[in-house]
Write an enzyme that holds these catalytic residues in place. Sequence first.
Site, PDB file in Angstrom:
ATOM      1  N   LYS A 146      -4.885  28.654 -98.889  1.00  0.00           N
ATOM      2  CA  LYS A 146      -3.702  29.472 -98.683  1.00  0.00           C
ATOM      3  C   LYS A 146      -4.082  30.942 -98.515  1.00  0.00           C
ATOM      4  O   LYS A 146      -3.560  31.644 -97.649  1.00  0.00           O
ATOM      5  CB  LYS A 146      -2.733  29.319 -99.871  1.00  0.00           C
ATOM      6  CG  LYS A 146      -2.027  27.988 -99.932  1.00  0.00           C
ATOM      7  CD  LYS A 146      -0.900  27.863 -98.937  1.00  0.00           C
ATOM      8  CE  LYS A 146      -1.080  26.862 -97.875  1.00  0.00           C
ATOM      9  NZ  LYS A 146      -1.917  25.773 -97.858  1.00  0.00           N
ATOM     10  N   LYS A 187       1.111  25.072 -86.623  1.00  0.00           N
ATOM     11  CA  LYS A 187       1.702  24.220 -87.654  1.00  0.00           C
ATOM     12  C   LYS A 187       1.396  22.758 -87.420  1.00  0.00           C
ATOM     13  O   LYS A 187       0.973  22.042 -88.316  1.00  0.00           O
ATOM     14  CB  LYS A 187       3.218  24.436 -87.685  1.00  0.00           C
ATOM     15  CG  LYS A 187       3.918  23.645 -88.785  1.00  0.00           C
ATOM     16  CD  LYS A 187       3.496  24.148 -90.146  1.00  0.00           C
ATOM     17  CE  LYS A 187       4.179  23.404 -91.264  1.00  0.00           C
ATOM     18  NZ  LYS A 187       3.707  23.841 -92.572  1.00  0.00           N
ATOM     19  N   TRP A 206      -0.590  27.104 -76.857  1.00  0.00           N
ATOM     20  CA  TRP A 206      -1.744  27.443 -77.697  1.00  0.00           C
ATOM     21  C   TRP A 206      -2.982  27.091 -76.889  1.00  0.00           C
ATOM     22  O   TRP A 206      -3.208  25.943 -76.534  1.00  0.00           O
ATOM     23  CB  TRP A 206      -1.684  26.646 -78.998  1.00  0.00           C
ATOM     24  CG  TRP A 206      -2.694  27.078 -80.031  1.00  0.00           C
ATOM     25  CD1 TRP A 206      -2.594  28.136 -80.878  1.00  0.00           C
ATOM     26  CD2 TRP A 206      -3.936  26.434 -80.338  1.00  0.00           C
ATOM     27  NE1 TRP A 206      -3.708  28.193 -81.692  1.00  0.00           N
ATOM     28  CE2 TRP A 206      -4.545  27.160 -81.387  1.00  0.00           C
ATOM     29  CE3 TRP A 206      -4.598  25.312 -79.820  1.00  0.00           C
ATOM     30  CZ2 TRP A 206      -5.775  26.809 -81.917  1.00  0.00           C
ATOM     31  CZ3 TRP A 206      -5.825  24.968 -80.365  1.00  0.00           C
ATOM     32  CH2 TRP A 206      -6.395  25.713 -81.398  1.00  0.00           C
ATOM     33  N   GLU A 229      -6.935  24.153-102.507  1.00  0.00           N
ATOM     34  CA  GLU A 229      -5.681  24.481-101.819  1.00  0.00           C
ATOM     35  C   GLU A 229      -5.339  25.958-101.981  1.00  0.00           C
ATOM     36  O   GLU A 229      -4.885  26.610-101.034  1.00  0.00           O
ATOM     37  CB  GLU A 229      -4.559  23.599-102.354  1.00  0.00           C
ATOM     38  CG  GLU A 229      -3.178  23.893-101.797  1.00  0.00           C
ATOM     39  CD  GLU A 229      -3.060  23.692-100.301  1.00  0.00           C
ATOM     40  OE1 GLU A 229      -2.046  24.145 -99.730  1.00  0.00           O
ATOM     41  OE2 GLU A 229      -3.969  23.088 -99.678  1.00  0.00           O
ATOM     42  N   ARG A 286       5.061  26.532 -84.682  1.00  0.00           N
ATOM     43  CA  ARG A 286       3.967  25.624 -84.354  1.00  0.00           C
ATOM     44  C   ARG A 286       2.688  26.389 -84.003  1.00  0.00           C
ATOM     45  O   ARG A 286       1.607  25.811 -83.994  1.00  0.00           O
ATOM     46  CB  ARG A 286       4.373  24.728 -83.175  1.00  0.00           C
ATOM     47  CG  ARG A 286       5.522  23.799 -83.499  1.00  0.00           C
ATOM     48  CD  ARG A 286       6.065  23.136 -82.259  1.00  0.00           C
ATOM     49  NE  ARG A 286       5.138  22.183 -81.689  1.00  0.00           N
ATOM     50  CZ  ARG A 286       5.149  20.879 -81.950  1.00  0.00           C
ATOM     51  NH1 ARG A 286       6.028  20.381 -82.804  1.00  0.00           N
ATOM     52  NH2 ARG A 286       4.303  20.068 -81.369  1.00  0.00           N
ATOM     53  N   HIS A 327     -25.149  26.687-109.785  1.00  0.00           N
ATOM     54  CA  HIS A 327     -25.934  26.112-108.690  1.00  0.00           C
ATOM     55  C   HIS A 327     -25.780  26.906-107.391  1.00  0.00           C
ATOM     56  O   HIS A 327     -25.963  26.359-106.306  1.00  0.00           O
ATOM     57  CB  HIS A 327     -25.519  24.654-108.463  1.00  0.00           C
ATOM     58  CG  HIS A 327     -25.828  23.770-109.633  1.00  0.00           C
ATOM     59  ND1 HIS A 327     -27.111  23.363-109.948  1.00  0.00           N
ATOM     60  CD2 HIS A 327     -25.020  23.240-110.583  1.00  0.00           C
ATOM     61  CE1 HIS A 327     -27.079  22.603-111.034  1.00  0.00           C
ATOM     62  NE2 HIS A 327     -25.823  22.518-111.439  1.00  0.00           N
ATOM     63  N   ASN A 367       1.904  19.478 -73.323  1.00  0.00           N
ATOM     64  CA  ASN A 367       1.186  19.584 -74.599  1.00  0.00           C
ATOM     65  C   ASN A 367       0.073  18.544 -74.600  1.00  0.00           C
ATOM     66  O   ASN A 367       0.292  17.411 -74.177  1.00  0.00           O
ATOM     67  CB  ASN A 367       2.111  19.303 -75.786  1.00  0.00           C
ATOM     68  CG  ASN A 367       3.138  20.385 -75.986  1.00  0.00           C
ATOM     69  OD1 ASN A 367       3.094  21.431 -75.346  1.00  0.00           O
ATOM     70  ND2 ASN A 367       4.080  20.129 -76.868  1.00  0.00           N
ATOM     71  N   GLY A 368      -1.079  18.904 -75.131  1.00  0.00           N
ATOM     72  CA  GLY A 368      -2.180  17.961 -75.202  1.00  0.00           C
ATOM     73  C   GLY A 368      -3.382  18.416 -74.406  1.00  0.00           C
ATOM     74  O   GLY A 368      -3.494  19.581 -74.008  1.00  0.00           O
ATOM     75  N   CYS A 373       1.406  23.006 -79.024  1.00  0.00           N
ATOM     76  CA  CYS A 373       2.341  23.764 -78.209  1.00  0.00           C
ATOM     77  C   CYS A 373       3.760  23.249 -78.392  1.00  0.00           C
ATOM     78  O   CYS A 373       4.012  22.269 -79.065  1.00  0.00           O
ATOM     79  CB  CYS A 373       1.941  23.678 -76.751  1.00  0.00           C
ATOM     80  SG  CYS A 373       0.169  23.820 -76.468  1.00  0.00           S
ATOM     81  N   GLU A 400      -5.828  31.563 -95.168  1.00  0.00           N
ATOM     82  CA  GLU A 400      -4.949  31.337 -94.025  1.00  0.00           C
ATOM     83  C   GLU A 400      -4.075  32.544 -93.714  1.00  0.00           C
ATOM     84  O   GLU A 400      -3.930  32.916 -92.544  1.00  0.00           O
ATOM     85  CB  GLU A 400      -4.015  30.142 -94.303  1.00  0.00           C
ATOM     86  CG  GLU A 400      -4.619  28.782 -94.061  1.00  0.00           C
ATOM     87  CD  GLU A 400      -3.593  27.695 -94.307  1.00  0.00           C
ATOM     88  OE1 GLU A 400      -3.470  26.812 -93.441  1.00  0.00           O
ATOM     89  OE2 GLU A 400      -2.923  27.711 -95.350  1.00  0.00           O
TER      90      GLU A 400
END
Length: 611
Positions: free
Chosen positions: A488, A606, A76, A484, A27, A507, A101-102, A2, A491
């Site tokens: 991307k 973020k 958030w 990566e 964020r 496999h 926040n937390g 947040c 996301e």
Amino acid sequence: MCGIVGAIARRDVSAILLEGLKRLEYRGYDSAGMAVYNADQSQIGCTRRPGKVAELEKALQQAPLVGALGIAHTRWATHGKPEKRNAHPHRAGDRVAVVHNGIIENFEILKSELEAEGSEFKSDTDTEVIAHLVYRELNQGCDFSSAVFNTIAKLEGAYALAIMDRQDPERLMAARMGSPLVIGVGIGENFIASDPLAMLQVTDQFIYLDEGELAEVSLDQIQVYDAQRQPVSHDILRFEHGHDATDKGEYRHYMMKEIFEQPDVVRSVLEGRISSDKVLEQAFGAEAGTIFDQVKAVQIIACGTSYHAGLVAKYWIEELVGISCQVEVASEYRYRKTVALPGSLFVTISQSGETADTLAALREAKDNGFLSCLTICNVPGSSLVRESDLALMTKAGPEIGVASTKAFTSQLVALLLTTLVLGRRTGLDSSIESNLVKQLRALPELLEQALELDQPIQKLSEQFAEKHHSLFLGRGSMYPVAMEGALKLKEISYIHAEAYPAGELKHGPLALVDREMPVIVVAPNNSMLEKLKANMQEVRARGGELFVFADQDAFVENGEGLQTLELPLCDSVLEPILYTIPLQLLSYHVAVLKGTDVDQPRNLAKSVTVE
């Protein structure tokens, strides 16, 4: 996750708070709110809205909040759905307002205790408990500072707090434990924020609170206390990044701007860290030489994109240094019994320096027999930097887009510098280091050449717009690059994407390959190329569509079911950095075609400062 902003001034602060929230949108959040003390009415007005900051702004245009003291927040959701009643700030008794926040881990016990005493809760959040605890302390005769100090002594978990008291409007209270919090220093006004970016429109001078500290913030004074309530002093640090760091400029999205910033970012990472023929290890810290002399193994801990950077570094360290390198996701590492090899350097990687799991792993490592701790980080005043023995700053500048781009490439460059200073202690030939330093100097120009593929990749992306699944393949150090690339794409475009080492196709993953499953391959001309070409033939034989990124010496020609884009030649060690660029561009253009929120993809944030 947040975002917190707070202000006390001799002017109306509502516009400052709102701008601060806008600067923290990167964020990730699902609701926003603001509380401002109105001196004329002697009350705290509060406006909260689910959704974007724009919704809060509309509400404030219709019913403005006016005052010289205020706090604001982007949330958030962790406790309770993203609804208006769960948005911050939370209040108690029309007197106390809190943003947080937390996560408060013991909030249910505290809530039951407060409800038994008659407190009425209006939300499902853990945060509201804090407001009622402070209110209870005030009603029992405590002054504002003591009320907050007594409250945080009861909290278990992580928090960054900004608190207002209607009956003490001359100051804000702030506290930090496990979540970042800074104090912006002005002239006749001061500010609180979870990130310096939020306050760059009013100040570039900051005090970074340490773990367990509490601060009283008034117009002309900032007093910081430690966990024992003893006064402590802090240096005021100037924020290093420019005021235009959050401006998109000519670009449509922050992500595209940040992709194209990468050549300059690499130059910045190298600046002052290399001479004509070697890496200057003093860049890691005053004790770097002594510590590196003792390193016999490396343990890398990171999350997400930073974890992928660590996986690339494993190839470099074991090949060039010749010592064991283990890489693990922080959220797994911290919850299992671990064994540290003798002489192990504990390396953390984080863009923000506040990633909760990585930070917790660092703190545990200090008790688990590791030689020393090094962090690769982008934020100078962050917790990881302050709590590590050594630090190498990536100097990437603020990264606003949630999907990391320039942070990844800057981390890779920093990790290669780390590899070279370790390698010279285990017999790495000085000519190899000298050659790689030369190649690093030329890397920005190679990245610029890779960025010239933007238009062809944009055209290529049209073939992905209607797809729902994709597969990324690589071998050796290109496998983490494939990972990566898949991250991307998933996301920001919401296309399901997986990465596999190409040798694993038979496999299992081959069962998924058909014309509806695009297969993206990173194929530089290195020692694994012929093996990789055989894997590509396995895909073509099953009717799969291949999209290959290769250099001209790889001799991968276009044909039925195979499209190739060529990248410039580079040293094999630098290939993971170069080949990251086209995968970023592909993900970006696919997301734009699909109409997703490129910079703020759903459900993501973020800076992950909670577990």
